[in-house]
Design a protein around this motif. Sequence first.
Motif, PDB file in Angstrom:
ATOM      1  N   TYR A  62       0.814  -1.306  -0.529  1.00  0.00           N
ATOM      2  CA  TYR A  62       0.079  -0.094   0.264  1.00  0.00           C
ATOM      3  C   TYR A  62       0.872   1.619  -0.044  1.00  0.00           C
ATOM      4  CZ  TYR A  62      -2.990  -3.634   1.620  1.00  0.00           C
ATOM      5  OH  TYR A  62      -3.089  -4.651   1.498  1.00  0.00           O
ATOM      6  N   ASP A  63       0.645   2.326  -0.798  1.00  0.00           N
ATOM      7  CA  ASP A  63       0.864   3.719  -0.732  1.00  0.00           C
ATOM      8  C   ASP A  63       1.005   4.383   0.923  1.00  0.00           C
ATOM      9  OD1 ASP A  63       2.021   3.816  -3.178  1.00  0.00           O
ATOM     10  OD2 ASP A  63       0.051   3.873  -3.599  1.00  0.00           O
ATOM     11  N   ALA A  64      -0.277   4.146   1.633  1.00  0.00           N
ATOM     12  CA  ALA A  64      -1.213   5.135   2.906  1.00  0.00           C
ATOM     13  C   ALA A  64      -2.472   3.816   3.191  1.00  0.00           C
ATOM     14  CB  ALA A  64      -0.562   6.073   2.546  1.00  0.00           C
ATOM     15  N   VAL A  65      -1.881   4.035   4.970  1.00  0.00           N
ATOM     16  CA  VAL A  65      -3.407   3.579   5.714  1.00  0.00           C
ATOM     17  C   VAL A  65      -3.927   4.470   6.303  1.00  0.00           C
ATOM     18  CG1 VAL A  65      -1.275   3.309   7.361  1.00  0.00           C
ATOM     19  CG2 VAL A  65      -3.605   1.992   6.871  1.00  0.00           C
ATOM     20  N   VAL A  66      -5.128   4.124   6.346  1.00  0.00           N
ATOM     21  CA  VAL A  66      -5.923   4.901   7.543  1.00  0.00           C
ATOM     22  C   VAL A  66      -6.428   3.959   8.720  1.00  0.00           C
ATOM     23  CG1 VAL A  66      -8.202   5.609   7.673  1.00  0.00           C
ATOM     24  CG2 VAL A  66      -7.068   6.638   5.353  1.00  0.00           C
ATOM     25  N   PHE A  67      -6.009   4.634   9.938  1.00  0.00           N
ATOM     26  CA  PHE A  67      -6.341   3.391  10.843  1.00  0.00           C
ATOM     27  C   PHE A  67      -8.372   3.885  11.666  1.00  0.00           C
ATOM     28  CE2 PHE A  67      -1.790   2.911  10.879  1.00  0.00           C
ATOM     29  CZ  PHE A  67      -1.725   1.607  10.877  1.00  0.00           C
ATOM     30  N   GLY A  68      -8.985   3.184  11.909  1.00  0.00           N
ATOM     31  CA  GLY A  68      -9.813   3.597  12.563  1.00  0.00           C
ATOM     32  C   GLY A  68     -10.050   2.886  13.983  1.00  0.00           C
ATOM     33  N   PHE A  69     -10.341   3.515  14.987  1.00  0.00           N
ATOM     34  CA  PHE A  69     -10.597   2.746  16.187  1.00  0.00           C
ATOM     35  C   PHE A  69     -11.439   3.696  17.332  1.00  0.00           C
ATOM     36  CE2 PHE A  69      -5.589   2.860  15.481  1.00  0.00           C
ATOM     37  CZ  PHE A  69      -6.571   1.736  14.648  1.00  0.00           C
ATOM     38  N   PRO A  70     -12.151   2.895  17.360  1.00  0.00           N
ATOM     39  CA  PRO A  70     -13.259   3.500  18.684  1.00  0.00           C
ATOM     40  C   PRO A  70     -12.530   4.356  19.441  1.00  0.00           C
ATOM     41  CG  PRO A  70     -13.621   0.942  19.533  1.00  0.00           C
ATOM     42  CD  PRO A  70     -12.580   1.702  17.927  1.00  0.00           C
ATOM     43  N   ILE A  71     -13.086   4.807  20.545  1.00  0.00           N
ATOM     44  CA  ILE A  71     -12.385   5.369  21.998  1.00  0.00           C
ATOM     45  C   ILE A  71     -12.843   4.809  22.878  1.00  0.00           C
ATOM     46  CG2 ILE A  71     -11.461   7.310  23.280  1.00  0.00           C
ATOM     47  CD1 ILE A  71     -11.747   9.303  20.619  1.00  0.00           C
TER      48      ILE A  71
END
Length: 282
Positions: A62-71
């Motif tokens: 991949y060229d970049a990554v987006v991380f998604g998390f709850p708090i």
Amino acid sequence: MISLKENTKNLSILIAFFSATGNTKKISNVIQKKLHDSNILVTMLDITSYASRKEEILLNQYDAVVFGFPIYSMRAPRVCREWLETLDGKGMKCSVFFTYGGFGKDPAHYFIKKLLEKQNFKLVSTAEFLGAHTFNRSGWKAVIDRPNQSDFEVAQDYVMKTVRRFLGDDLNELGEFEKPMYDVSQFDQAEKYRFSLITKLPTKDSKNCSMCGLCEKLCPVNAMNMQKGIADNRCIACFRCIVNCPDGILHTNDLSDSWDKKLKMHKMTKEEVDNLKSKIYL
């Protein structure tokens, strides 16, 4: 002038997300569609299950990554932080978005930036999106109908601004977040607060169980025992088992009495919580 869509023709982005009750997945799906519509190759990686976090990830695809998390308790969940510690970004650009139920979100940005830099990622942006609080399942009433269209529109704006930074079209750098007044050990203690309220771990309250096994299969930390119908002390109070139980027979203790106390502690009204806006940090 070359359009953004032409610039992104061969861009490949990974979206890796943890979503126990569905809020983070909803935002991930909006981001995926916006990227797809912009001619960007997108791979979705759901790391909510225990097994998925044990699989090897080849980031060099991949060229970049987006991380998604709850708090959870003012930070990304511990299981997500531990998973990130297994990765080596090798200088890769990344972004992080959070979903939260209206309370205790500010330190999350500071801590995730420090962790990702430690793991050799270059964080270019973050964002936060409102999502129905996990504890609504046990009596709270925090941002019940979120995320909604207004949050999705912010998500679309967030991802395109982030893509410009991935491409280098936006040469600005993500600023520093204010350092929390408490140290890490104190935030570790705060994680236990969830269980000062939850005195009954997710438990089967009826014999009318179809024994489908979803509660055990979906538990992010292998805490649920289908046969016994109760979670053990590995439980992280994510409520994934409760949300996905087709028989609707898994519950914790009633948290209704703590709702007004929560509002008073944060010096907010329900209306003020419900009117909070999703934000982008660049």
